[in-house]
Write an enzyme that holds these catalytic residues in place. Structure first.
Site, PDB file in Angstrom:
ATOM      1  N   SER A  52      45.543  75.170  24.156  1.00  0.00           N
ATOM      2  CA  SER A  52      46.068  75.597  22.868  1.00  0.00           C
ATOM      3  C   SER A  52      47.408  76.287  22.871  1.00  0.00           C
ATOM      4  CB  SER A  52      45.194  76.248  22.029  1.00  0.00           C
ATOM      5  OG  SER A  52      44.581  77.310  22.690  1.00  0.00           O
ATOM      6  N   ASP A  90      42.073  76.144  30.994  1.00  0.00           N
ATOM      7  CA  ASP A  90      41.834  74.644  30.749  1.00  0.00           C
ATOM      8  C   ASP A  90      42.925  74.014  31.724  1.00  0.00           C
ATOM      9  OD1 ASP A  90      40.262  74.441  28.468  1.00  0.00           O
ATOM     10  OD2 ASP A  90      41.951  74.771  27.085  1.00  0.00           O
ATOM     11  N   LYS A 120      38.229  74.897  32.630  1.00  0.00           N
ATOM     12  CA  LYS A 120      37.359  73.868  31.815  1.00  0.00           C
ATOM     13  C   LYS A 120      37.981  72.746  31.574  1.00  0.00           C
ATOM     14  CE  LYS A 120      37.901  75.282  27.099  1.00  0.00           C
ATOM     15  NZ  LYS A 120      38.315  73.918  26.743  1.00  0.00           N
ATOM     16  N   GLU A 122      37.356  68.909  29.285  1.00  0.00           N
ATOM     17  CA  GLU A 122      37.036  67.958  28.297  1.00  0.00           C
ATOM     18  C   GLU A 122      36.494  66.888  28.618  1.00  0.00           C
ATOM     19  OE1 GLU A 122      39.988  67.611  25.375  1.00  0.00           O
ATOM     20  OE2 GLU A 122      40.545  69.961  25.059  1.00  0.00           O
ATOM     21  N   GLU A 189      32.557  71.922  20.232  1.00  0.00           N
ATOM     22  CA  GLU A 189      33.827  72.158  19.056  1.00  0.00           C
ATOM     23  C   GLU A 189      33.309  71.322  18.012  1.00  0.00           C
ATOM     24  OE1 GLU A 189      38.388  72.378  18.748  1.00  0.00           O
ATOM     25  OE2 GLU A 189      37.777  72.291  20.577  1.00  0.00           O
TER      26      GLU A 189
END
Length: 271
Positions: A52, A90, A120, A122, A189
């Site tokens: 982000s 991330d 991390k 996704e 999320e």
């Protein structure tokens, strides 16, 4: 619940123990030394150096443009500040999805060059090979399911995920897969609260929610959002704890006015 500041360093084992005793896990993003120092001093358990940063630090519309080198830069800045928190980074878009060897090399670079404590990723079963390789190298991995911003062009929208039965079942299956592979936790999320509750209760590893309701083992927010630095961004799941945009804007306006009027600096503020 009061913050336990006696913990010298939060580890993946610490957050596992927190789930076992029913203590919620606090997680916030940070991208630079100054903010990370404040976050760490406040007793946050996990600092996420999120992709982000692409949005809040660089002004991009999505998280996709940020590079591995940029993530390492932000992560190293945060690690230098964090004395207590577990620092998770991330893996950015394109650094792990298509090639498990590249995923391992990306994770190794983050760990070696930033000093972070884990990464991390996704996705679920699609990234199982990458997760396995990274874990085999001794690098802690946190999963991320539900709304996965790196896949935003596939979804086409930032609306709630897993409302339909098929997608909800895939999320259940993916969460169990990530646990079986050895992930130490999973971010959920923007999914229905009841689904998040079901998944959380089915796992022995902690879940950290963002827009996933109160039943997750912990919560995460983007720090610029919860401090009100981002003007006008107020999704349903966000609790804004301050309005720093207004505070900072007013302060800067006062500074400009004082400079223009020659009020600053005064005699006491010069040598």
């Amino acid at each position: 619940m009061s913050v336990n500041k006696e913990i010298k360093r939060v580890t993946t084992r610490t957050v596992q123990e927190m789930k076992m005793r029913g203590e919620k896990v606090s997680m916030l993003t940070a991208y630079d030394y100054s903010l990370a120092t404040i976050v760490d001093d406040a007793g946050v358990d996990i600092i996420l150096v999120g992709d982000s940063a692409s949005n809040v630090m660089a002004g991009h519309e999505t998280t996709l443009p940020i590079t591995l080198d940029q993530m390492i830069y932000h992560a190293a800045s945060v690690v230098r500040a964090a004395k207590r928190a577990l620092v998770i980074v991330d893996l950015p878009f394109g650094s792990y999805q298509g090639n498990s060897k590249e995923a391992l090399n990306s994770a190794i670079r983050i760990m070696k060059e930033s000093g972070a404590h884990g990464v991390k990723l996704e996705g679920g079963i699609e990234i199982a090979e990458s997760v396995t390789r990274i874990l085999a190298a001794g690098i802690p991995v946190m999963g991320h399911l539900g709304l996965t911003p790196q896949s935003i062009y596939k979804f086409g929208t930032y609306t709630v995920r897993a409302k339909e039965d098929a997608e909800a079942q895939k999320l259940r299956d993916d969460s169990l897969t990530l646990q079986e592979l050895g992930c130490f936790g999973i971010v959920l999320e923007k999914i229905p609260a009841l689904l998040a509750k079901e998944v959380t209760e089915s796992l022995s590893i902690p879940t950290v929610g963002i827009g996933a309701g109160q039943h997750c083992d912990g919560q995460v927010l983007v720090i610029h959002d919860m401090l009100g630095i981002n003007k006008g961004f107020k999704p349903r799941f966000l609790r804004q704890y301050a309005s720093l945009y207004d505070v900072m804007n007013d302060a800067i306006k006062n500074y400009v006015a004082d400079v223009k009027s020659a009020d600053f600096p005064n005699e006491k503020e010069q040598y």
